[in-house]
Design a protein around this motif. Structure first.
Motif, mmCIF file in Angstrom:
data_model
loop_
_atom_site.group_PDB
_atom_site.id
_atom_site.type_symbol
_atom_site.label_atom_id
_atom_site.label_comp_id
_atom_site.label_asym_id
_atom_site.label_seq_id
_atom_site.Cartn_x
_atom_site.Cartn_y
_atom_site.Cartn_z
ATOM 1 N N UNK A 84 29.268 41.389 31.843
ATOM 2 C CA UNK A 84 29.027 40.854 30.505
ATOM 3 C C UNK A 84 28.386 39.466 30.518
ATOM 4 N N UNK A 85 27.745 39.095 31.620
ATOM 5 C CA UNK A 85 27.218 37.732 31.756
ATOM 6 C C UNK A 85 26.207 37.378 30.667
ATOM 7 N N UNK A 86 25.468 38.367 30.179
ATOM 8 C CA UNK A 86 24.478 38.074 29.130
ATOM 9 C C UNK A 86 25.144 37.692 27.817
ATOM 10 N N UNK A 87 26.414 38.047 27.669
ATOM 11 C CA UNK A 87 27.153 37.682 26.453
ATOM 12 C C UNK A 87 27.703 36.266 26.521
ATOM 13 N N UNK A 88 27.566 35.628 27.699
ATOM 14 C CA UNK A 88 28.101 34.276 27.897
ATOM 15 C C UNK A 88 27.000 33.326 28.386
ATOM 16 N N UNK A 89 26.054 33.009 27.509
ATOM 17 C CA UNK A 89 24.970 32.086 27.892
ATOM 18 C C UNK A 89 25.462 30.673 28.173
ATOM 19 N N UNK A 90 26.709 30.380 27.762
ATOM 20 C CA UNK A 90 27.273 29.055 28.023
ATOM 21 C C UNK A 90 27.822 28.913 29.423
ATOM 22 N N UNK A 91 27.930 30.037 30.160
ATOM 23 C CA UNK A 91 28.359 29.948 31.548
ATOM 24 C C UNK A 91 29.574 30.803 31.867
ATOM 25 N N UNK A 92 29.758 31.039 33.158
ATOM 26 C CA UNK A 92 30.912 31.751 33.696
ATOM 27 C C UNK A 92 31.684 30.764 34.568
ATOM 28 N N UNK A 93 32.867 30.384 34.136
ATOM 29 C CA UNK A 93 33.646 29.352 34.814
ATOM 30 C C UNK A 93 34.900 29.956 35.426
ATOM 31 N N UNK A 94 35.183 29.582 36.668
ATOM 32 C CA UNK A 94 36.342 30.116 37.389
ATOM 33 C C UNK A 94 37.190 28.951 37.906
ATOM 34 N N UNK A 95 38.505 29.043 37.694
ATOM 35 C CA UNK A 95 39.439 28.014 38.143
ATOM 36 C C UNK A 95 40.522 28.675 38.982
ATOM 37 N N UNK A 96 40.798 28.127 40.148
ATOM 38 C CA UNK A 96 41.846 28.645 41.021
ATOM 39 C C UNK A 96 43.208 28.166 40.528
ATOM 40 N N UNK A 97 43.967 29.089 39.930
ATOM 41 C CA UNK A 97 45.286 28.732 39.408
ATOM 42 C C UNK A 97 46.356 28.670 40.471
ATOM 43 N N UNK A 98 46.013 29.047 41.719
ATOM 44 C CA UNK A 98 46.987 29.013 42.789
ATOM 45 C C UNK A 98 47.091 27.665 43.476
ATOM 46 N N UNK B 203 46.357 29.931 48.669
ATOM 47 C CA UNK B 203 44.976 29.741 48.253
ATOM 48 C C UNK B 203 44.025 30.109 49.382
ATOM 49 N N UNK B 204 44.359 29.669 50.604
ATOM 50 C CA UNK B 204 43.495 29.970 51.745
ATOM 51 C C UNK B 204 43.400 31.468 51.965
ATOM 52 N N UNK B 205 44.541 32.154 51.921
ATOM 53 C CA UNK B 205 44.558 33.603 52.124
ATOM 54 C C UNK B 205 43.749 34.300 51.042
ATOM 55 N N UNK B 206 43.960 33.903 49.797
ATOM 56 C CA UNK B 206 43.259 34.509 48.671
ATOM 57 C C UNK B 206 41.758 34.338 48.810
ATOM 58 N N UNK B 207 41.322 33.124 49.126
ATOM 59 C CA UNK B 207 39.893 32.857 49.247
ATOM 60 C C UNK B 207 39.270 33.657 50.381
ATOM 61 N N UNK B 208 39.951 33.694 51.536
ATOM 62 C CA UNK B 208 39.393 34.405 52.691
ATOM 63 C C UNK B 208 39.201 35.871 52.374
ATOM 64 N N UNK B 209 40.204 36.489 51.768
ATOM 65 C CA UNK B 209 40.121 37.917 51.487
ATOM 66 C C UNK B 209 39.037 38.203 50.462
#
Length: 319
Positions: A101-115, A13-19
Motif C-alpha cells: 500500500x506504499x502508494x497510499x502513503x506519499x508521506x512515507x513509511x516509518x518503522x520504529x523498533x519497539x523492542x 533486538x539483535x536476534x530479531x534484526x538478524x532473522x
C-alpha cells in the motif's frame, strides 16, 4: 542467573534484526540508507529495514482485514492468537502491508523498533523526517517534534511500531504518537491487553504450512506426508518453516523432508501440543529456531546467529 532488562532487550533486538534482515540467505546485511539527492518536494522518508518477501503466503484474509480496519481507524494492533514468543508473522504482515500500500502513503513509511529503548528509537525518526536539529537536543524533545510534525503533515503517512511487547514502553510512547487522520499507526505485539482495533494472527494451517515449506525449499514434488511432519514439529510457525526451507534450498540440497524431520527429532525438537480440535498450541518457538540454525554450516555469520539465539532462549519467559 539475573540479567539486566536492558541487556535482555538488546539481545532480543539483535536476534530479531538478524532473522528479519535475511542474513540467513544473503551474503551482506541489508541496511537501510536514506537517499540524499531528493528535493523536499519529492522526498518520501522510508525507514523500514526489511525488504519485501517474495514468498508471502497464507495471510490474504488478514491482509484484507487490515486494509479494511485502516479505512475506518487511524491505528490497528497486530497481535497473536495464542501464547508464545512470536514467529507467527506479525512483523512480516505489517511490512508486506506497507509495501503493498506504499502508494497510499506519499508521506512515507516509518518503522520504529519497539523492542529497544522506545524513546531513543522513536527519536531516531528525527533525521529521516529532516527535522531541524538545535544543538544537543534530548530524545524526549525530539519525540515531541516528531509527534508535532506527523500531526501537521498533510500527506498520508504510515508509522509501524514493531515488537512493542513491554507495557512500560507502550505507556511511554503512547504520549508521543500523533493523533491525525493523515497518519496510520500499526503496532505489532505479543500482548493481548493493549486497547484498540486488532488483528490476531494464528499459526498457519497445515495446507499453507506445507505450501510454504515447499516454496521456500523449492521442492514442489516432494513427499506431502513428510512435509506435514516437518511443519508440525516446527509448530506451523511461518518463521521457523522459512528457516527450515531455506536451509534445505541453500545449504543441504540432498536432505529430504523425511531426513530433516528425523534430524529435528534427534536434536530434541518435538514441541507439538495438540488441543482437542487438533490444532497446535504453546510451541517453544525460540528452541525451534535454534535447532534449525544448528543444522547450518559453521561459517561466521551462522555462528553469530546461533550465539544470539542461544542467549535469547535463556532469557525467554516460560510459555
Amino acid at each position: 542467573m539475573q540479567h539486566e532488562p536492558k541487556h535482555m532487550i538488546a539481545v532480543c533486538k539483535t536476534c530479531h534484526d538478524i532473522i528479519h534482515l535475511g542474513i540467513l540467505d544473503s551474503k551482506a546485511l541489508y541496511k537501510y540508507k536514506q537517499p540524499s539527492d531528493e528535493t523536499e518536494e519529492f522526498y518520501v522518508p522510508q525507514t523500514i529495514m526489511f525488504p519485501s518477501d517474495p514468498i508471502f503466503v497464507g495471510r490474504d484474509a488478514e491482509m484484507e482485514r487490515l486494509e479494511e480496519l485502516l479505512l475506518q481507524n487511524t491505528s490497528v494492533i497486530i497481535n497473536q492468537a495464542g501464547p508464545g514468543s512470536g514467529g507467527v508473522g506479525k512483523t512480516r504482515l505489517a511490512v508486506e502491508f506497507a509495501y503493498k500500500n506504499k502508494d497510499s502513503y506519499p508521506g512515507g513509511l516509518l518503522w520504529v523498533n519497539g523492542g529497544g529503548d522506545i524513546i531513543t528509537e522513536y527519536a531516531q525518526l528525527f533525521e529521516p523526517l529532516r527535522l531541524p536539529l538545535h544543538q544537543e537536543m534530548e530524545d524526549s524533545r525530539k519525540c515531541a517534534h516528531v509527534k508535532r510534525y506527523l500531526q501537521q503533515k498533510q500527506k498520508m503517512t504510515l508509522l509501524i511500531l514493531d515488537n512493542l511487547d513491554e507495557l512500560e514502553a507502550y505507556s511511554y510512547i503512547i504520549e508521543c504518537l500523533p493523533a491525525s487522520v493523515n497518519c496510520h499507526i500499526l503496532i505489532t505485539t505479543c500482548r493481548d491487553d493493549i486497547e484498540g482495533e486488532s488483528i490476531s494472527l494464528d499459526i498457519l494451517s497445515d495446507e499453507i504450512a506445507i505450501k510454504l515449506l515447499k516454496l521456500e525449499s523449492d521442492r514442489a514434488n516432494e513427499n506431502e506426508d513428510a512435509a506435514f511432519k516437518v511443519c508440525r514439529v516446527l509448530g506451523n510457525l511461518p518463521l521457523a518453516i522459512k528457516l527450515a526451507g531455506r536451509h534445505l534450498k541453500y545449504h543441504d540440497e540432498s536432505m529430504t523432508f523425511d531426513q530433516m524431520y528425523i534430524k529435528l527429532i534427534e536434536a530434541g525438537l518435538d514441541h507439538r501440543v495438540l488441543s482437542s480440535d487438533d490444532r497446535l498450541h504453546s510451541v517453544d518457538h525460540l528452541t525451534n529456531l535454534a535447532t534449525i540454525i544448528s543444522l547450518f554450516p559453521e561459517d561466521h555469520h551462522k555462528f553469530q546467529i546461533k550465539k544470539v539465539l542461544t542467549a535469547l532462549i535463556c532469557f525467554a519467559p516460560d510459555n
